[in-house]
Design an enzyme around this catalytic site. Structure first.
Site, PDB file in Angstrom:
ATOM      1  N   SER A 146      -9.164   2.529   1.660  1.00  0.00           N
ATOM      2  CA  SER A 146     -10.348   3.306   1.266  1.00  0.00           C
ATOM      3  C   SER A 146     -10.627   3.116  -0.223  1.00  0.00           C
ATOM      4  CB  SER A 146     -10.109   4.792   1.569  1.00  0.00           C
ATOM      5  OG  SER A 146      -9.036   5.287   0.784  1.00  0.00           O
ATOM      6  N   ASN A 172       0.882  -1.161   0.000  1.00  0.00           N
ATOM      7  CA  ASN A 172       0.000   0.000   0.000  1.00  0.00           C
ATOM      8  C   ASN A 172       0.924   1.217   0.000  1.00  0.00           C
ATOM      9  OD1 ASN A 172      -1.715   2.114   0.453  1.00  0.00           O
ATOM     10  ND2 ASN A 172      -2.863   1.128   2.096  1.00  0.00           N
ATOM     11  N   GLU A 221      -1.475  -4.730  -4.914  1.00  0.00           N
ATOM     12  CA  GLU A 221      -1.666  -3.362  -4.400  1.00  0.00           C
ATOM     13  C   GLU A 221      -2.931  -3.350  -3.540  1.00  0.00           C
ATOM     14  OE1 GLU A 221      -2.864  -0.769  -7.596  1.00  0.00           O
ATOM     15  OE2 GLU A 221      -2.571   1.062  -6.428  1.00  0.00           O
ATOM     16  N   HIS A 281      -0.135   7.868  -6.010  1.00  0.00           N
ATOM     17  CA  HIS A 281      -0.624   8.852  -6.979  1.00  0.00           C
ATOM     18  C   HIS A 281       0.488   9.735  -7.549  1.00  0.00           C
ATOM     19  CE1 HIS A 281      -4.140   7.436  -4.927  1.00  0.00           C
ATOM     20  NE2 HIS A 281      -3.800   8.043  -3.804  1.00  0.00           N
ATOM     21  N   ASP A 302       8.230   1.864 -11.057  1.00  0.00           N
ATOM     22  CA  ASP A 302       9.382   1.261 -11.746  1.00  0.00           C
ATOM     23  C   ASP A 302      10.012   0.147 -10.915  1.00  0.00           C
ATOM     24  OD1 ASP A 302       9.116   2.914 -13.934  1.00  0.00           O
ATOM     25  OD2 ASP A 302      10.869   4.158 -13.499  1.00  0.00           O
ATOM     26  N   ARG A 362      -6.868  11.003  -6.352  1.00  0.00           N
ATOM     27  CA  ARG A 362      -6.634   9.641  -5.850  1.00  0.00           C
ATOM     28  C   ARG A 362      -7.026   8.581  -6.876  1.00  0.00           C
ATOM     29  NH1 ARG A 362      -5.408  10.507  -0.352  1.00  0.00           N
ATOM     30  NH2 ARG A 362      -6.529  12.314   0.420  1.00  0.00           N
TER      31      ARG A 362
HETATM   32  C1  DQA Z   1      -4.604   4.920   0.828  1.00  0.00           C
HETATM   33  C2  DQA Z   1      -5.274   5.919  -0.103  1.00  0.00           C
HETATM   34  C3  DQA Z   1      -4.324   7.035  -0.483  1.00  0.00           C
HETATM   35  O1  DQA Z   1      -4.939   7.947  -1.380  1.00  0.00           O
HETATM   36  C4  DQA Z   1      -3.913   7.790   0.764  1.00  0.00           C
HETATM   37  O2  DQA Z   1      -2.980   8.796   0.452  1.00  0.00           O
HETATM   38  C5  DQA Z   1      -3.402   6.910   1.842  1.00  0.00           C
HETATM   39  C6  DQA Z   1      -4.029   5.599   2.057  1.00  0.00           C
HETATM   40  C7  DQA Z   1      -5.592   3.833   1.308  1.00  0.00           C
HETATM   41  O3  DQA Z   1      -5.117   2.828   1.802  1.00  0.00           O
HETATM   42  O4  DQA Z   1      -6.808   4.012   1.208  1.00  0.00           O
HETATM   43  O5  DQA Z   1      -2.548   7.294   2.626  1.00  0.00           O
HETATM   44  O6  DQA Z   1      -3.560   4.255   0.119  1.00  0.00           O
END
Ligand code: DQA
Length: 141
Positions: free
Chosen positions: A99, A71, A95, A77, A84, A108
């Site tokens: 959220s 994660n 991945e 983003h 890479d 996002r």
């Molecule tokens: C995240 C979503 C990302 O946009 C955010 O910056 C995070 C957590 C998530 O696990 O939902 O820090 O990766």
């Protein structure tokens, strides 16, 4: 079987950070459950708030573990370097986002990681990590 879990910036604050979005559970608690539920898996856990350290961890584990659950948090983003690094390594990579990125801000919605991983699990809370581990285990059968 060995799996590396790599978490990006601010995920060390899970449980305290925006609980309405990320829930009340800490990652330590989630990791303990993973270790209990998947007792045959050897887990390595790495978290960093620093982009280059995440690249180093992907390179370090990506040739020695069977799978990586990543994660990259906000670097998802922005980071071509993390994309890479994932593309460069041998391990299967899933991945995970806690959220639902697609129901949040526009910025996002783009991931530099999605195109180079085996798959993405988005919006299912911390259960996403468990589902990712299940998939990685299934690949070795
Ligand atoms: C995240 C979503 C990302 O946009 C955010 O910056 C995070 C957590 C998530 O696990 O939902 O820090 O990766």
């Amino acid at each position: 079987m060995k799996i590396a879990i790599i978490n990006g910036p601010n995920l060390n604050l899970l449980g305290k950070r925006e609980p309405g979005i990320y829930g009340n559970e800490s990652f330590d608690s989630c990791l303990e459950k993973l270790k209990v539920n998947f007792s045959s898996v050897e887990f390595v856990y790495f978290q960093s708030n620093v982009e280059g350290e995440l690249v180093n961890a992907i390179q370090q584990y990506g040739f020695s573990v069977d799978g990586i659950v990543i994660n990259p948090a906000a670097y998802t983003h922005t980071s071509i370097a993390i994309g890479d690094a994932i593309a460069a390594v041998k391990a299967s990579v899933v991945e995970v986002h806690i959220s639902n990125l697609h129901s949040r801000e526009e910025f996002r919605k783009h991931s530099y990681v999605s195109a180079v991983v085996n798959g993405s699990i988005i919006g299912l809370g911390l259960m996403g990590y468990e589902l990712a581990v299940r998939w990685l285990i299934d690949q070795t059968r």
